[in-house]
Design a protein around this motif. Structure first.
Motif, PDB file in Angstrom:
ATOM      1  N   LYS A   1       8.313  -7.167  -8.849  1.00 44.24           N
ATOM      2  CA  LYS A   1       7.981  -5.872  -8.090  1.00 44.24           C
ATOM      3  C   LYS A   1       6.910  -6.102  -7.474  1.00 44.24           C
ATOM      4  O   LYS A   1       6.848  -5.558  -6.130  1.00 44.24           O
ATOM      5  CB  LYS A   1       7.700  -4.911  -9.263  1.00 44.24           C
ATOM      6  N   GLU A   2       5.763  -6.317  -7.813  1.00 41.56           N
ATOM      7  CA  GLU A   2       4.483  -6.736  -7.165  1.00 41.56           C
ATOM      8  C   GLU A   2       4.696  -7.438  -5.696  1.00 41.56           C
ATOM      9  O   GLU A   2       4.082  -7.279  -4.577  1.00 41.56           O
ATOM     10  CB  GLU A   2       3.567  -7.423  -7.921  1.00 41.56           C
ATOM     11  N   LEU A   3       5.557  -8.478  -5.851  1.00 40.32           N
ATOM     12  CA  LEU A   3       5.765  -9.216  -4.522  1.00 40.32           C
ATOM     13  C   LEU A   3       6.681  -8.695  -3.670  1.00 40.32           C
ATOM     14  O   LEU A   3       6.534  -8.841  -2.407  1.00 40.32           O
ATOM     15  CB  LEU A   3       6.534 -10.590  -4.825  1.00 40.32           C
ATOM     16  N   ASN A   4       7.626  -8.032  -4.198  1.00 42.12           N
ATOM     17  CA  ASN A   4       8.538  -7.096  -3.130  1.00 42.12           C
ATOM     18  C   ASN A   4       7.725  -5.999  -2.495  1.00 42.12           C
ATOM     19  O   ASN A   4       8.139  -5.552  -1.393  1.00 42.12           O
ATOM     20  CB  ASN A   4       9.462  -6.378  -4.076  1.00 42.12           C
ATOM     21  N   ASP A   5       6.670  -5.420  -3.111  1.00 38.15           N
ATOM     22  CA  ASP A   5       5.938  -4.403  -2.607  1.00 38.15           C
ATOM     23  C   ASP A   5       4.937  -4.904  -1.445  1.00 38.15           C
ATOM     24  O   ASP A   5       4.640  -4.004  -0.572  1.00 38.15           O
ATOM     25  CB  ASP A   5       4.755  -3.753  -3.553  1.00 38.15           C
ATOM     26  N   GLU A   6       4.719  -6.162  -1.441  1.00 35.23           N
ATOM     27  CA  GLU A   6       3.623  -6.634  -0.477  1.00 35.23           C
ATOM     28  C   GLU A   6       4.215  -6.703   0.886  1.00 35.23           C
ATOM     29  O   GLU A   6       5.351  -6.684   1.167  1.00 35.23           O
ATOM     30  CB  GLU A   6       3.295  -7.848  -0.865  1.00 35.23           C
TER      31      GLU A   6
END
Length: 57
Positions: A52-57
């Motif tokens: 999820k963190e990678l997709n938010d970037e």
């Protein structure tokens, strides 16, 4: 010859090309021996949070 015009020679050439089957390949199954190791350090929840963190970037 205009675009889209029927070319009988080209049609026959393609029919001959696609009508030939090349069966000269090796169809034996390969058997592999060895081992696999992996690290299962992170939980599924940790991996989903990281995703999820990678997709938010």
């Amino acid at each position: 010859m205009s675009m889209g015009a029927y070319d009988e020679d080209e049609h026959e050439r393609r029919e001959q090309k696609t009508g030939v089957v090349d069966a000269g390949f090796d169809d034996e199954r390969n058997e592999y021996r060895g081992s696999i190791t992996y690290e299962a350090g992170e939980s599924t929840e940790d991996l989903l949070n990281q995703f999820k963190e990678l997709n938010d970037e």
